[in-house]
Design an enzyme around this catalytic site. Structure first.
Site, PDB file in Angstrom:
ATOM      1  N   ARG A  99       0.529   9.991   1.414  1.00 16.45           N
ATOM      2  CA  ARG A  99       0.786  11.207   1.563  1.00 16.45           C
ATOM      3  C   ARG A  99       2.279  12.229   1.192  1.00 16.45           C
ATOM      4  NH1 ARG A  99       0.873   7.895   7.268  1.00 16.45           N
ATOM      5  NH2 ARG A  99      -1.520   6.657   6.860  1.00 16.45           N
ATOM      6  N   LYS A 157     -10.480  -1.823   7.370  1.00 17.81           N
ATOM      7  CA  LYS A 157      -9.649  -1.913   7.625  1.00 17.81           C
ATOM      8  C   LYS A 157      -9.551  -1.088   9.062  1.00 17.81           C
ATOM      9  CE  LYS A 157      -5.767   2.050   7.613  1.00 17.81           C
ATOM     10  NZ  LYS A 157      -4.802   2.658   6.905  1.00 17.81           N
ATOM     11  N   THR A 190      -4.359   5.763   2.007  1.00 13.64           N
ATOM     12  CA  THR A 190      -5.138   7.518   2.832  1.00 13.64           C
ATOM     13  C   THR A 190      -5.708   8.070   1.404  1.00 13.64           C
ATOM     14  OG1 THR A 190      -2.533   7.199   3.492  1.00 13.64           O
ATOM     15  CG2 THR A 190      -4.281   9.066   3.913  1.00 13.64           C
ATOM     16  N   GLU A 211       0.926  -1.463  -0.104  1.00 15.19           N
ATOM     17  CA  GLU A 211      -0.078   0.208  -0.075  1.00 15.19           C
ATOM     18  C   GLU A 211       0.532   1.308  -0.572  1.00 15.19           C
ATOM     19  OE1 GLU A 211      -2.661   0.298   3.663  1.00 15.19           O
ATOM     20  OE2 GLU A 211      -2.580   2.474   3.214  1.00 15.19           O
TER      21      GLU A 211
END
Ligand code: 3PG
Length: 213
Positions: free
Chosen positions: A49, A133, A73, A45
């Site tokens: 960011r 998650k 994210t 993943e």
């Protein structure tokens, strides 16, 4: 549209751990992903960011055989679209909004949305999502907290992320409602910036050797 359980489970169950990655320099993406795949962790993943995250996803998708690269994210529809265009094979978000779930309905690339409370899980289940998650795992209450959700919300299965490392990963992997864990400990930003590919590969091997019980 309900979550495609088989599709997301194939990704969650590819290995016991999904490395969560912050890539500052796009040149690092390919050797980093190669080290992770060599170590036995194909599903990775790359978080949105940094300004280069989409470039990194594209590079891994194009050049790293065996990698299943996802975008993390992802907070809104625009980012969902951009991550899919870059080649992300799955999408991870720290939480969920109606707008994000609506965006997921427009794509065949699956979403793994975040939840940390019973109500958040229930809302996602109402939208057809049961592979989630659990974030931020340690800070929200850890393995004991997650275990307490397994009986009342037995259909929900999780990837706990946030404060998970080699030392406590097994506490989660032994729970009936956990399929895999996620974390940055295998390839943290310092290891990536320092181009510590052997170290990343070694930590990936150790993580790949964890057993889901
Ligand atoms: C995430 O983005 O899922 C978490 O920030 C990763 O948490 P960690 O750095 O504690 O592993």
């Amino acid at each position: 549209m309900p979550q495609n359980i088989e599709q997301i489970e194939n990704i969650m169950c590819a290995a016991p751990v999904i490395p969560v990655l912050i890539v500052d320099n796009p040149k690092h993406a390919v050797p980093m992903a190669e080290a992770l795949v060599r170590g036995g962790l194909p599903a990775i993943e790359i978080t949105l960011r940094t300004g280069h995250a989409l470039e990194a996803i594209d590079a891994v998708n194009e050049h790293v055989e065996g990698a299943i690269v996802g975008a993390g994210t992802v907070l809104n529809a625009e980012q969902y679209d951009a991550a899919v265009s870059a080649g992300a094979r799955f999408i991870v978000s720290p939480g969920a909004t109606e707008a994000l779930l609506d965006a997921a309905d427009e794509h065949s690339v699956p979403l793994l949305p975040g939840a940390a409370t019973a109500s958040e899980v229930m809302r996602l289940m109402e939208r057809g999502y049961s592979r989630l998650k659990f974030f931020p795992a340690e800070q929200a209450g850890g393995a004991a907290y997650l275990k307490s959700l397994s009986s009342p919300l037995s259909a929900a299965k999780f990837c706990p992320t946030g404060g998970v490392g080699l030392a406590n990963a097994s506490d989660y992997l032994s729970l009936p409602n956990v399929l895999c864990v996620g974390g940055s400990w295998i390839a943290d930003p310092q290891a990536i910036a320092g181009e510590d590919w052997p170290g990343i590969e070694a930590r990936a091997k150790a993580a790949a050797g964890l057993v889901k019980t």
